[in-house]
Scaffold this active site. Sequence first.
Site, PDB file in Angstrom:
ATOM      1  CG  PHE A 118     -13.120 -26.362 -23.966  1.00  0.00           C
ATOM      2  CD1 PHE A 118     -14.198 -26.178 -24.818  1.00  0.00           C
ATOM      3  CD2 PHE A 118     -13.294 -27.185 -22.859  1.00  0.00           C
ATOM      4  CE1 PHE A 118     -15.415 -26.792 -24.580  1.00  0.00           C
ATOM      5  CE2 PHE A 118     -14.516 -27.802 -22.611  1.00  0.00           C
ATOM      6  CZ  PHE A 118     -15.584 -27.609 -23.471  1.00  0.00           C
ATOM      7  CB  ALA A 139     -16.569 -26.592 -39.184  1.00  0.00           C
ATOM      8  N   GLY A 182     -16.353 -21.604 -39.074  1.00  0.00           N
ATOM      9  CA  GLY A 182     -16.604 -22.209 -37.770  1.00  0.00           C
ATOM     10  C   GLY A 182     -17.461 -21.297 -36.904  1.00  0.00           C
ATOM     11  CD  GLU A 234     -11.886 -21.070 -30.921  1.00  0.00           C
ATOM     12  OE1 GLU A 234     -11.175 -21.786 -30.202  1.00  0.00           O
ATOM     13  OE2 GLU A 234     -11.419 -20.357 -31.824  1.00  0.00           O
TER      14      GLU A 234
HETATM   15 MO1  MOS Z   1      -9.030 -23.443 -29.714  1.00  0.00          MO
HETATM   16  S1  MOS Z   1      -8.520 -22.492 -28.037  1.00  0.00           S
HETATM   17  O1  MOS Z   1      -8.146 -22.455 -30.749  1.00  0.00           O
HETATM   18  O2  MOS Z   1      -8.739 -25.072 -29.618  1.00  0.00           O
END
Ligand code: MOS
Length: 750
Positions: free
Chosen positions: A240, A530, A707, A710
């Site tokens: 994370f 990714a 990706g 997030e």
């Molecule tokens: Mo993420 S917080 O950019 O690994």
Amino acid sequence: MKFEKPARTNPIDRQTVIGKPHPRIEGPLKTTGTATYSYEHDAAPNPACGYIVGAAIAKGRISSIDVAAAKAAPGVLTVVTAANSGLVHKRGFTTARVLAGPDIEHYHQAVALVVAETFEQARAAAGLIRVNYARTDGAFDLDAARESARPHDSQPDVKIGDFDRAMATAAATVDQTYTTPDQSHMMMEPYATIAKWQGDRLTLWSAQQILGWARRDLAAKIDVPENKIRIISTYVGGGFGGKGSVMSDAVLAAAGARITGRAVKVALPRPLMPNNTTHRAATIQRIRLGAGRDGRLLAIGHETWSGNLRGGGPEIAAAQTEVLYAAPNRLNITRLATLDLPEARAMRAPGEAPGMMALEIAMDELAEKLGLDPVELRVVNDMKVTPEDPGRSSATDPQSATSQGHKKAGGRPFSTRELVRCLRLGAERFGWRERNARPAARHDGQWLIGMGMASAVRGAPIMPGGARVTLDAKGVVTVETNMTDMGTGSYTIVGQTAAEMMGLPLDRVVVRLGDTDFPDAFGGGGQAGAATVTAGVYAACVKLRDAAARAVGFNSADAVFTDGEIRSGIRRVPLARAAQAGSIVAEDKMEYGDLSKRYEQQTFGAHFCEVAVHAHTGEIRVRRMLAVCAAGRILNPKTARSQVIGGMIMGLGAALMEDLVVDKRVGFFVNHDLASYEVPVHADTPLQEVIFLDELDPTMSPLQAKGVGELGITGVAAAVANAIYNATGIRVREYPITLDKLLERLPALA
Ligand code: MOS
């Protein structure tokens, strides 16, 4: 290979393997407990164990440290302190030093590493170390430090138009302040490393997201050339953002191994993690919105304050606002205060995650004032091109920069922008029409029922990255890159990319990740992994196709790779035949032209949720959640969905639970373990649905993918907060939304 023009038709478009919901190829290893995580590698016959001692003050000096008793304790090999570590104390990725002495920069900063034959001996000896400290006062309170906060180079102020005037003339305004707390990554696998020296060469098995950064920073911190360091990170149990580079476990394991001549294992005990490593900074955010009766924003102002150790950066919680909603008058201000709390750094969707927690409540408040549907308010404020924002420079760190895009010249088109479609489709699928705009109007027995929603946005960076692919005489293709897989599905999408390119089923591809001996593909961070690694694999496979076609005497331009064969016209030969005379190895890297500068590359989404709040106890149960995501080609709907639902659960945690509580007298995070730092568990997790729009982004790479990991978290907490407001009429602007913030104000049941 250079990617300079938008993608055209290529072998990926066949989507025979890519785009299919393949289960994770390493899944059986993980579910049977046989995947080897960093601490578990069989690196040496009898590795020694290290135990870190953390500072018991937040700021000051070590006046004396007595390690004699620890050194004499059973099994102890050495005690590493600043006096004997041989570390050069360069700062590198982290602002704080990994080993304190004599100055202490933050609570639980390592002051010593005890190395012993066993973990128990190291831990017992650690308890015998006597440290005397000279404590000095520190700044631990963000609100109090706000006055002294300063601008930061990475985030120049945006001031467009006449903001104050627009606010004064708007038909409806919102001017509110929101707070988000410090948060801890709390990944399942602790920070863990085994270090082993062979002569002047160091090998590290270490839980890392970005091996290139880890090696660069370790080299600087221990003063060893990068080419003498190998880092292996085969499986990573979550990161994370917290495992973005080397922390104390890695650096001190290397130091302990250098001193003892033994392989040394160090894992951070859970209670050490939140204060010893990094965290997501708390924010205070003031949002000002001014709109006309039709809902169009005339003014949008987002100011954010966060704190960090001297030299650290800000949480850039206001940045995404500049690529989300249109308004002719804009104010976007980031301020950074100096705090003596542990170091703040990237955590999942740094910037957007806390920024959208505030902005998307403010939008809900504005919708209510205007009597507009919250979905429609967002639709009418959709942005066509980025605002003209003179003076912003481009970002270089995709992990801590919201995106590579929004700080560049304004007036640029989005490569793709499907926010409105996400909003509309989400509203339809979720049954948004059933929402009653009047708060506290629905109940189910003793439960007040409400619905909330929010937009989602997150940058889509892509980095130069490469891979090596090898075709053997059995027709098996092996892919090697230093990409990592922290539970995201990298192994699988890398395999799918190579399989598609080479015309093979997935089980004919072997994927090897997480080793600095493999070609660099950046790693997992900033939602860049990714797109980055698959483009690198594509480039390498183009070379392998060329070599394989030539090996069987075909003209590579018209060779087709399919069903385990190479075909050209009416001729067909098994792919394996190309490697009959020996394996064929191809390596390449994808590099980029200026498409990322010409286009604003972002991912968009919409989150919807329904909550039930108990009318008497204030208990909050999230009942269902829906995310609609537009993130380019979805390489694997199963692993992508897992990324998004994980993000949604984390967003739910941010809304209701997560809170690193600061002891403002002592200067540390009090609830520094999983017993007291609350995160959602299965029983907290509702019915979740994820819809991916059919989107291709030709500006990203030949795969046209972005990706999603997030995007899944951004906006979620605000959707929950807005649903709680809809259920109860209680507007909570200080996260997390705990029962005590509702209890006194709950409405009477109708
Ligand atoms: Mo993420 S917080 O950019 O690994």
